[in-house]
Design an enzyme around this catalytic site. Structure first.
Site, PDB file in Angstrom:
ATOM      1  CD  GLU A  61      -1.688  -2.187   1.161  1.00 14.49           C
ATOM      2  OE1 GLU A  61      -0.505  -2.719   1.625  1.00 14.49           O
ATOM      3  OE2 GLU A  61      -2.794  -3.113   1.035  1.00 14.49           O
ATOM      4  CG  HIS A 130     -10.342  -7.795   5.423  1.00 16.17           C
ATOM      5  ND1 HIS A 130      -9.135  -8.948   6.248  1.00 16.17           N
ATOM      6  CD2 HIS A 130      -9.736  -8.124   4.025  1.00 16.17           C
ATOM      7  CE1 HIS A 130      -8.451  -9.153   5.416  1.00 16.17           C
ATOM      8  NE2 HIS A 130      -8.793  -8.714   4.201  1.00 16.17           N
TER       9      HIS A 130
END
Length: 326
Positions: A61, A130
């Site tokens: 990321e 998540h």
């Protein structure tokens, strides 16, 4: 012309139409290319636009954020996907430390048209990290706009506006909304103004302010309470930074009562900020303390417990009744 779309299809269409219109729009992230994304939000785009405009990235990321920053400086309009927003910590330096403040650094002479798309939200039994609602972290970073649609129509119009915006936008998509219902969405392009809330349901007794999936739960509660002759106005923030306080204040001045609803923990999200502001701005209009419906201040639970942990229409109904009866 309109079409019946769910939210993920509306997002795909917004991306496709903006890419077709502007060759500077680039889409990249983990698995967004050939696979079309983990939720298929970018399905078909790689086949249509090729590797140079729709590209898979490594599982990093921080690299995605750095690439978005660099491309925007070079005149592109990057749309970067963080596969799940729980992974945003790996890219915080790029988003909050660099992207959010670049226009200020450059005295407004350099645009920063970055969109960070990411799914989030509970109720779908995802693995740990998540589902977390981390929008509050982004909303506390000056220089970022933070958008959370609650329906397909808004998703397309807000994403189109976000891609065209010259400021960085964090665009969060609740996973439970992706395919839970369809509605009429225009085939042509359109924009919905960022920073403008929507009165999703008009009412006169109590104002409920919510965003994301909680708008759906708030509307369910309002429909049930209508049977008891209680008129509930539901405001969908749509953008949680900046927040449209004018629309909230106008509603509270009409109803005299307010309930704020968020999926995030009570200490997270943007609820405390909104309640503080409305308490200051509308103190003379309030006939009762503002109620706050949220998840408890614990880490997100394992899948077996999440439906008990998450706020529900029943919780909202109870809060509305208590506020109305004060």
């Amino acid at each position: 012309m309109t079409q019946q779309l769910n939210m993920v299809s509306a997002i795909t269409q917004a991306l496709d139409q903006e890419m077709e219109k502007n060759e500077k729009v680039l889409v990249f992230g983990e698995d967004v290319g050939v696979n079309g994304g983990v939720f298929r939000a970018t399905e078909g785009l790689h086949e249509k636009y090729g590797d140079e405009r729709v590209s898979d990235t490594p599982l990093a990321e921080s690299a995605i954020g750095g690439m978005a920053f660099g491309l925007s400086v070079q005149g592109f309009r990057p749309v970067a996907e963080i596969q799940f927003f729980g992974f945003v910590f790996e890219v915080m330096d790029s988003v909050v430390g660099q992207i959010s403040r670049q226009r200020f650094r450059m005295g407004g002479h350099l645009d920063m048209p970055v969109v960070i798309r990411s799914p989030f939200g509970g109720g779908v039994r995802t693995p740990e990290m998540h589902a977390d609602s981390l929008e509050g972290l982004m909303a506390q970073a000056p220089g970022l706009k933070v958008v959370i649609p609650s329906n397909p129509y808004d998703a397309k119009g807000l994403l189109t506006a976000a891609i065209r915006d010259n400021d960085p936008v964090v665009f969060l998509e609740h996973m439970k909304l992706y395919r839970s219902f369809r509605e009429e969405v225009p085939e042509e392009q359109y924009e919905i103004e960022l920073g403008k809330a929507n009165v999703a349901r008009e009412g006169s007794d109590v104002t409920v302010v919510a965003y994301g999936y909680m708008v759906r739960e708030a509307l369910k509660a309002a429909e049930e309470l209508e049977k008891e002759d209680l008129s509930v106005e539901v405001i969908d923030l749509r953008t949680v930074s900046p927040i449209d306080y004018e629309t909230i204040v106008a509603s509270v001045e009409k109803t005299g009562r307010m309930v704020f609803v968020q999926e995030a923990q009570r200490q997270a999200g943007v609820g405390n900020t909104v309640i503080s502001e409305i308490s200051q701005r509308s103190i003379l209009s309030l006939k009762a303390p503002i109620s706050f419906v949220s998840a408890p201040d614990t880490v997100f639970p394992f899948a077996q417990m999440e439906n008990l942990w998450l706020p529900s229409a029943a919780d909202i109904t109870e809060a509305i009744k208590e506020t109305a009866d004060f």
